[in-house]
Design an enzyme around this catalytic site. Sequence first.
Site, PDB file in Angstrom:
ATOM      1  N   ARG A 116       2.203   1.530  -3.720  1.00  0.00           N
ATOM      2  CA  ARG A 116       1.679   1.720  -4.453  1.00  0.00           C
ATOM      3  C   ARG A 116       0.485   3.543  -4.200  1.00  0.00           C
ATOM      4  NH1 ARG A 116      -1.437  -3.704  -5.763  1.00  0.00           N
ATOM      5  NH2 ARG A 116       0.342  -4.209  -7.138  1.00  0.00           N
ATOM      6  N   GLY A 159       2.309 -12.475  23.271  1.00  0.00           N
ATOM      7  CA  GLY A 159       2.076 -11.479  23.888  1.00  0.00           C
ATOM      8  C   GLY A 159       2.778 -10.206  24.204  1.00  0.00           C
ATOM      9  N   LYS A 173     -17.818 -30.358  34.958  1.00  0.00           N
ATOM     10  CA  LYS A 173     -16.880 -30.585  34.224  1.00  0.00           C
ATOM     11  C   LYS A 173     -15.245 -30.899  33.616  1.00  0.00           C
ATOM     12  CE  LYS A 173     -16.992 -26.145  32.077  1.00  0.00           C
ATOM     13  NZ  LYS A 173     -16.361 -24.274  31.897  1.00  0.00           N
ATOM     14  N   ARG A 189      16.709  -6.920  14.336  1.00  0.00           N
ATOM     15  CA  ARG A 189      16.664  -6.039  15.062  1.00  0.00           C
ATOM     16  C   ARG A 189      18.206  -5.629  15.051  1.00  0.00           C
ATOM     17  NH1 ARG A 189      12.192  -7.038  18.220  1.00  0.00           N
ATOM     18  NH2 ARG A 189      11.300  -9.093  17.945  1.00  0.00           N
ATOM     19  N   SER A 248      10.861  -0.011  17.183  1.00  0.00           N
ATOM     20  CA  SER A 248      11.257   0.737  15.657  1.00  0.00           C
ATOM     21  C   SER A 248      10.621   1.772  15.549  1.00  0.00           C
ATOM     22  CB  SER A 248      10.135  -0.457  14.766  1.00  0.00           C
ATOM     23  OG  SER A 248      10.229  -1.453  14.771  1.00  0.00           O
ATOM     24  N   GLY A 274       7.118  -2.111  15.784  1.00  0.00           N
ATOM     25  CA  GLY A 274       6.540  -1.971  17.237  1.00  0.00           C
ATOM     26  C   GLY A 274       6.935  -1.093  17.989  1.00  0.00           C
ATOM     27  N   ALA A 305     -12.621 -20.919  26.413  1.00  0.00           N
ATOM     28  CA  ALA A 305     -11.315 -21.244  27.490  1.00  0.00           C
ATOM     29  C   ALA A 305     -12.230 -21.158  28.690  1.00  0.00           C
ATOM     30  CB  ALA A 305     -10.660 -20.117  27.473  1.00  0.00           C
ATOM     31  N   GLU A 306     -12.043 -21.983  29.695  1.00  0.00           N
ATOM     32  CA  GLU A 306     -12.093 -22.062  31.470  1.00  0.00           C
ATOM     33  C   GLU A 306     -11.734 -21.052  32.334  1.00  0.00           C
ATOM     34  OE1 GLU A 306     -12.201 -24.844  29.754  1.00  0.00           O
ATOM     35  OE2 GLU A 306     -14.138 -24.879  30.079  1.00  0.00           O
ATOM     36  N   THR A 342       2.311  -5.608  15.014  1.00  0.00           N
ATOM     37  CA  THR A 342       3.097  -6.618  15.740  1.00  0.00           C
ATOM     38  C   THR A 342       1.614  -7.914  16.063  1.00  0.00           C
ATOM     39  OG1 THR A 342       3.613  -6.726  18.044  1.00  0.00           O
ATOM     40  CG2 THR A 342       2.916  -4.610  17.713  1.00  0.00           C
ATOM     41  N   ASP A 352      -0.087  -4.155  21.518  1.00  0.00           N
ATOM     42  CA  ASP A 352       0.593  -3.566  23.125  1.00  0.00           C
ATOM     43  C   ASP A 352       1.000  -2.301  22.675  1.00  0.00           C
ATOM     44  OD1 ASP A 352       2.208  -4.379  21.104  1.00  0.00           O
ATOM     45  OD2 ASP A 352       3.691  -5.171  22.780  1.00  0.00           O
ATOM     46  N   ASP A 405       0.628  -8.246  19.021  1.00  0.00           N
ATOM     47  CA  ASP A 405       0.676  -8.719  20.354  1.00  0.00           C
ATOM     48  C   ASP A 405       0.002  -7.473  21.114  1.00  0.00           C
ATOM     49  OD1 ASP A 405       2.400  -9.923  20.375  1.00  0.00           O
ATOM     50  OD2 ASP A 405       4.174  -8.914  21.412  1.00  0.00           O
ATOM     51  N   ALA A 456       1.137  -1.433  -0.144  1.00  0.00           N
ATOM     52  CA  ALA A 456       0.263  -0.204   0.151  1.00  0.00           C
ATOM     53  C   ALA A 456       0.831   1.020   0.072  1.00  0.00           C
ATOM     54  CB  ALA A 456      -1.239   0.492   1.115  1.00  0.00           C
TER      55      ALA A 456
HETATM   56  P1  ATP Z   1       8.284  -6.213  18.544  1.00  0.00           P
HETATM   57  O1  ATP Z   1       7.019  -6.075  19.057  1.00  0.00           O
HETATM   58  O2  ATP Z   1       7.987  -7.273  17.588  1.00  0.00           O
HETATM   59  O3  ATP Z   1       9.574  -6.469  19.472  1.00  0.00           O
HETATM   60  P2  ATP Z   1       9.754  -3.985  17.656  1.00  0.00           P
HETATM   61  O4  ATP Z   1       9.851  -2.498  16.723  1.00  0.00           O
HETATM   62  O5  ATP Z   1       9.150  -2.801  19.100  1.00  0.00           O
HETATM   63  O6  ATP Z   1       9.279  -5.259  17.510  1.00  0.00           O
HETATM   64  P3  ATP Z   1      12.321  -3.997  18.944  1.00  0.00           P
HETATM   65  O7  ATP Z   1      13.993  -5.519  18.233  1.00  0.00           O
HETATM   66  O8  ATP Z   1      12.850  -3.366  20.718  1.00  0.00           O
HETATM   67  O9  ATP Z   1      11.281  -4.423  17.525  1.00  0.00           O
HETATM   68  O10 ATP Z   1      13.027  -2.566  17.803  1.00  0.00           O
HETATM   69  C1  ATP Z   1      13.282  -3.354  16.397  1.00  0.00           C
HETATM   70  C2  ATP Z   1      14.739  -2.241  16.328  1.00  0.00           C
HETATM   71  O11 ATP Z   1      14.073  -0.454  16.522  1.00  0.00           O
HETATM   72  C3  ATP Z   1      15.704  -2.374  17.183  1.00  0.00           C
HETATM   73  O12 ATP Z   1      16.431  -3.281  16.619  1.00  0.00           O
HETATM   74  C4  ATP Z   1      16.354  -0.807  17.256  1.00  0.00           C
HETATM   75  O13 ATP Z   1      17.397  -0.739  16.375  1.00  0.00           O
HETATM   76  C5  ATP Z   1      15.547  -0.076  16.698  1.00  0.00           C
HETATM   77  N1  ATP Z   1      15.756   0.544  17.872  1.00  0.00           N
HETATM   78  C6  ATP Z   1      14.791   0.468  18.668  1.00  0.00           C
HETATM   79  N2  ATP Z   1      15.066   0.973  20.247  1.00  0.00           N
HETATM   80  C7  ATP Z   1      16.102   2.205  19.863  1.00  0.00           C
HETATM   81  C8  ATP Z   1      16.593   3.761  20.511  1.00  0.00           C
HETATM   82  N3  ATP Z   1      16.424   3.384  21.770  1.00  0.00           N
HETATM   83  N4  ATP Z   1      17.363   3.498  19.988  1.00  0.00           N
HETATM   84  C9  ATP Z   1      17.852   3.101  18.568  1.00  0.00           C
HETATM   85  N5  ATP Z   1      17.124   2.361  17.887  1.00  0.00           N
HETATM   86  C10 ATP Z   1      16.285   1.747  18.455  1.00  0.00           C
END
Ligand code: ATP
Length: 328
Positions: free
Chosen positions: A29, A175, A218, A76, A109, A106, A191-192, A130, A134, A132, A26
Amino acid sequence: MKNKLKTIAVLTSGGDSPGMNAAIRAVVRNAAYNNLDCFGIYRGYQGLIENDFEKLGPRSVRNIINRGGTFLKSARSKDFRTKEGRQMAFDNLKARNIDALVVIGGDGSFTGADIFSQEFDIPVIGIPGTIDNDINGTDYTLGYDTALNTVVDAIDKIRDTASSHDRLFLVEVMGRDAGDIALNSGIGAGAEEILIPEEDLGIDRLLDSLHKSRKSGKTSSIVVVAEGDQIGKNITKLASDIEKDLPEYEIKVTVLGHIQRGGSPSCYDRVLASRLGVGAVDALLEGESNIMVGIQNKKIVYVPFETAINIKKTLDFDLMRVADIVST
Ligand code: ATP
């Protein structure tokens, strides 16, 4: 900004989730639709630092809307946490005259994106990807709906064997610190009991409830355990604690693990990904930066990274009440 924006780039970062491919599609495009050039960056921030770019056009993203994972791959990156790493990343963007970046990932990132954007004054827009669910400021994250359906499907199968053998199954679901997957899949799969990190009710209440279930007739039970739950964190110990108190049950543990992260995205996730991907490019064209594109009450919203990252998302506690009632 509208006149200045000519070239953008997109990457996926952190854990993968179903719907990321549809979101990339998306973005690419909508960029083409608005006559912008678009680069894909492989392996998240690490590829950004290591110059792993590819020019993408509408045809580069065909036949991916239905595919799980991310064709751009995710990573990562330790290097991106350093100023030197981020400088290399910025230099690589500038070498291609890239004006703005879309990051699908997430909260980690987004934290990296926020720092990067402020450090180098380059617009960055986030798309929450993600399973999760969250991330604060969006009702749903990409991949959550697909993961829920995967979990419910798995629990349905587990229930067949639970009821054939009078067994009690503890099913651990993902999660991290959020109970959304556990709570919703628990209700959906009947689920119970559901154990979530947001509500630590303790082992005694769980045992009491399982005794009551047994007395009410049950003969088998499913307990959904969120991976971040206090008493569920050590699921094997939890199983042996229950076994001591309820010797009449045979206790089995199933950890669903990474099957929850894979698979073809649900229709909901494909539509969400399409809306968020289009929304991210729209936001850039409107001159936005340092925001996540999210969804609230079915409407696309722009949420500052700060709000998305620093405020903990609240769980809908009425769902706990519903879970209690429908499991009696
Ligand atoms: P998930 O929810 O799957 O864990 P996420 O985006 O939270 O996804 P993270 O591993 O926490 O995953 O972050 C992804 C990347 O973002 C990290 O590998 C790093 O490169 C960058 N990152 C995270 N925190 C920082 C920070 N404080 N400063 C600079 N880069 C960061």
